[in-house]
Design an enzyme around this catalytic site. Structure first.
Site, PDB file in Angstrom:
ATOM      1  N   HIS A 121      21.026   9.683 -63.305  1.00 40.46           N
ATOM      2  CA  HIS A 121      22.695   8.723 -63.454  1.00 40.46           C
ATOM      3  C   HIS A 121      23.519   9.368 -63.391  1.00 40.46           C
ATOM      4  O   HIS A 121      24.460   9.203 -64.185  1.00 40.46           O
ATOM      5  CB  HIS A 121      21.303   7.722 -64.703  1.00 40.46           C
ATOM      6  CG  HIS A 121      21.027   7.098 -64.904  1.00 40.46           C
ATOM      7  ND1 HIS A 121      21.322   4.922 -64.210  1.00 40.46           N
ATOM      8  CD2 HIS A 121      19.697   7.177 -65.147  1.00 40.46           C
ATOM      9  CE1 HIS A 121      20.244   4.987 -65.052  1.00 40.46           C
ATOM     10  NE2 HIS A 121      19.154   5.339 -65.710  1.00 40.46           N
ATOM     11  N   ASP A 153      16.366   9.977 -68.864  1.00 41.83           N
ATOM     12  CA  ASP A 153      15.557   8.188 -68.389  1.00 41.83           C
ATOM     13  C   ASP A 153      15.985   8.420 -66.506  1.00 41.83           C
ATOM     14  O   ASP A 153      16.522   8.385 -65.857  1.00 41.83           O
ATOM     15  CB  ASP A 153      16.486   7.055 -69.319  1.00 41.83           C
ATOM     16  CG  ASP A 153      17.858   6.850 -68.606  1.00 41.83           C
ATOM     17  OD1 ASP A 153      18.691   7.454 -68.601  1.00 41.83           O
ATOM     18  OD2 ASP A 153      18.423   6.339 -68.564  1.00 41.83           O
ATOM     19  N   GLU A 154      14.735   7.303 -66.522  1.00 44.82           N
ATOM     20  CA  GLU A 154      14.162   7.063 -64.986  1.00 44.82           C
ATOM     21  C   GLU A 154      15.020   8.100 -64.086  1.00 44.82           C
ATOM     22  O   GLU A 154      15.392   7.258 -63.502  1.00 44.82           O
ATOM     23  CB  GLU A 154      15.433   5.577 -64.698  1.00 44.82           C
ATOM     24  CG  GLU A 154      15.108   4.776 -65.731  1.00 44.82           C
ATOM     25  CD  GLU A 154      16.201   3.211 -65.560  1.00 44.82           C
ATOM     26  OE1 GLU A 154      15.472   2.444 -65.254  1.00 44.82           O
ATOM     27  OE2 GLU A 154      17.227   3.165 -65.220  1.00 44.82           O
ATOM     28  N   VAL A 155      14.339   8.963 -64.003  1.00 47.48           N
ATOM     29  CA  VAL A 155      14.217  10.289 -62.981  1.00 47.48           C
ATOM     30  C   VAL A 155      13.312   9.401 -61.481  1.00 47.48           C
ATOM     31  O   VAL A 155      12.328   9.447 -61.638  1.00 47.48           O
ATOM     32  CB  VAL A 155      13.765  11.366 -63.421  1.00 47.48           C
ATOM     33  CG1 VAL A 155      13.701  12.638 -62.027  1.00 47.48           C
ATOM     34  CG2 VAL A 155      14.278  12.450 -64.314  1.00 47.48           C
ATOM     35  N   ASP A 212      11.871   8.440 -71.597  1.00 44.23           N
ATOM     36  CA  ASP A 212      10.702   9.353 -69.745  1.00 44.23           C
ATOM     37  C   ASP A 212      10.695  10.437 -70.255  1.00 44.23           C
ATOM     38  O   ASP A 212       9.856  10.670 -69.763  1.00 44.23           O
ATOM     39  CB  ASP A 212      12.226   8.676 -69.049  1.00 44.23           C
ATOM     40  CG  ASP A 212      12.495   7.265 -69.213  1.00 44.23           C
ATOM     41  OD1 ASP A 212      12.998   7.095 -70.533  1.00 44.23           O
ATOM     42  OD2 ASP A 212      12.432   6.284 -68.013  1.00 44.23           O
TER      43      ASP A 212
END
Length: 581
Positions: free
Chosen positions: A269, A340-342, A390
């Site tokens: 992000h 988060d969300e790699v 995550d």
């Protein structure tokens, strides 16, 4: 200290005598029977003989002089004297002929306690019905006193102002962390919007504003050490938060008893960083989901690509400057570092990462390099670090628990409801609950991509969740009824610090902020303050409906544009809008 069962100071002797006498005389009476509401509902509300008393025209509030309590006292004094709230249903209360109430005396046992995680927010209020013209508010800390002042303000109504009397309130929150997360990267919110949010949070006894400041879409905060991040990464000059803006928000939060916790999301992000430093960001400004590829082959989980490269030395020079500046600007002990969300394929586009992987390295090892380099630096600034879950629970890229010390790290959960909460506490970590199935306020408004074929279907096609990945819309009842310790034993439940509702801003900005958040956040506020069950263990959302209707109306009169939960007719006709079972 366990603030669920606080010990009261000697300053509470008078109120203890009152409660003992009340318990002998009558059982506890719920304020739901009267349209004088306190939201969230207090832990203990004793009202043997419900009546009201006039506030004197020269009514005053006496309290210790304090940098933040004094402005709160002045604010609440103006409010109780001028608000003249007229409830939707006229309270069936007799106005006593006793003397008017002249003073509210605020007694604080410890005026030195700072507004920090876990600070004692308990308070008691005694309002006499006769024989005294002085009400008493006792609190262990200034922050508990501010909570009590809010409660007192909600007991005042009508013109001329009158207040519920002959009552005793003893109040303390179940959970120490009760917050709202707002994303200001995808769409921008002005400083006045943030101040209005904090004001409404304080009304609802919420105490943490989790400010998700940056993301791939924009970098709106101006940092002294890295001015180009906002200079090139913000949407425009008028859509930036200066050092002075941040100071304003943080100080305003202090005056309202609301901590401001910053989040600078990384290493994923971070596409907006590439406007200033393209060399440290992988897959920046690429199409997020390449044509003909499957979901696992995407470059980001939504439009807006870019992840910091943990193998590039300059990454850490920039990151340390960012962390230092943000920690300096925000005084809170919690620092949210994202994680988060790699997405695997975003990193795989970079040649240096390709080389690392070709030598039997893994993407999880790359994330560990990043965390091992950045976490110690954040900790050196006397911060406790919050990560999204995550970093530990992602199916593809995660780090070993050995590099996430539970004493220094808190995890915030957003997936799989109580299942992931259970996994986190079983691993020994404290947890903040933001389960998307219950606490995501943006859900249910469809998808924001421009060519979603789900919307090009013939009439009669099932709508399902309307294109919203986390649909349907999370109703206030869904939020109110969620038990954030579901399935946990007593020891595990103690690791649950509380929860946050979250407003991600793909389809929200200041024009819809208030109705998206309120009164649904109010529902979470009561559930985390005094619970969502009655004394018999039954859900109390049904009896909460009338109280929330009234509270929503009062918020609106205070300038918070909360959406309605029922037609006004339902309020005027009690019981007529209930279901048959």
């Amino acid at each position: 200290m366990d603030y669920r069962n606080p010990s009261f100071s000697f300053f509470s002797i008078l109120t203890i005598i009152f409660i003992l006498c009340s318990i002998i005389i009558i059982p506890q009476i719920s304020a739901v029977e009267y349209p004088i509401n306190v939201w969230p509902k207090p832990t203990t509300f004793l009202w043997p003989n419900p009546i009201a008393i006039l506030l004197a025209g020269n009514f005053t509030i006496s309290a210790p002089n304090h940098r933040y309590l004094t402005p709160a006292v002045n604010r609440y004094l103006r409010q109780v004297l001028t608000e003249h709230h007229l409830p939707l249903v006229n309270p069936p209360l007799n106005l006593t002929s006793a003397s008017q109430l002249n003073t509210l005396t605020v007694i604080v046992a410890d005026v030195t306690s700072q507004l920090t995680h876990g600070v004692n927010e308990s308070y008691t209020i005694t309002i006499p019905s006769s024989g005294s013209t002085n009400a008493i508010l006792t609190a262990e800390t200034v922050w508990g006193a501010i909570r009590g002042l809010e409660t007192f303000s909600q007991l005042v109504y009508s013109n001329p102002s009158r207040v519920a009397s002959g009552l005793y309130i003893s109040d303390v929150p179940l959970f120490v962390h009760r917050g709202i997360m707002l994303d200001t990267s995808r769409n921008y919110y002005g400083v006045n919007d943030l101040l209005r949010l904090i004001k409404a949070m304080s009304m609802n006894k919420l105490n943490v504003f989790h400010w998700h400041i940056t993301d791939s879409h924009s970098f709106p905060i101006v940092l002294p050490s890295e001015p180009e991040l906002a200079g090139k990464g913000a949407y425009g000059e008028s859509m930036r938060y200066t050092v002075a803006d941040v100071k304003n928000v943080v100080e305003f939060g202090m005056e309202y008893g609301v901590r401001v916790v910053p989040e600078i999301d990384m290493p994923a992000h971070t596409g907006s960083w590439a406007e200033a430093y393209p060399e440290i960001v992988t897959c920046a400004n690429m199409f997020w989901w390449p044509a003909e590829s499957q979901w696992p082959d995407r470059l980001a989980s939504e439009p807006g690509t870019g992840q910091l490269n943990p193998l590039h030395p300059k990454t850490y020079q920039v990151v340390k400057n960012v962390v230092h500046d943000v920690a300096t600007m925000f005084r809170d002990e919690l620092y949210h570092a994202g994680a988060d969300e790699v997405v695997p394929n975003c990193w795989k586009t970079d040649p240096s990462i390709q080389t690392f992987l070709s030598k039997n390295g893994t993407l999880s090892q790359i994330l560990e390099i990043f965390v091992n380099t950045t976490l110690p630096y954040i900790l050196s600034l006397n911060r406790t670090v919050v990560y999204w879950e995550d970093v530990l629970l992602d199916a593809n890229i995660q780090v070993s628990p050995s590099i996430l010390p539970p004493e220094n790290v808190i995890l915030q959960t957003w997936n799989n409801g109580p299942n992931n909460t259970k996994k986190i506490v079983d691993s020994g970590y404290r947890v903040i609950v933001s389960s998307s199935d219950y606490y995501y306020l943006d859900c249910g408004h469809g998808d924001f991509i421009g060519n979603n074929s789900q919307y090009n279907q013939p009439p009669g096609t099932p709508q399902d969740d309307g294109g919203s990945w986390c649909g349907p819309f999370k109703t206030w009842q869904t939020i109110y009824n969620y038990d954030i310790t579901y399935g946990l034993n007593e020891a595990e439940s103690k690791l649950v610090l509380g929860g946050e509702v979250a407003l991600w801003s793909e389809q929200a900005d200041s024009t819809v902020m208030d109705p998206r958040i309120w009164p649904r956040a109010s529902a979470m506020g009561e559930a985390l303050w005094s619970g969502n069950q009655d004394e018999m263990g039954n859900s109390r959302y049904a009896e909460a409906t009338d109280r929330l209707n009234e509270w929503r109306y009062r918020m609106v009169t205070r300038g918070i544009y909360a959406e309605p939960i029922q037609p006004l007719w339902c309020v005027k006709n009690p019981g007529m809008c209930n279901a048959v079972h």
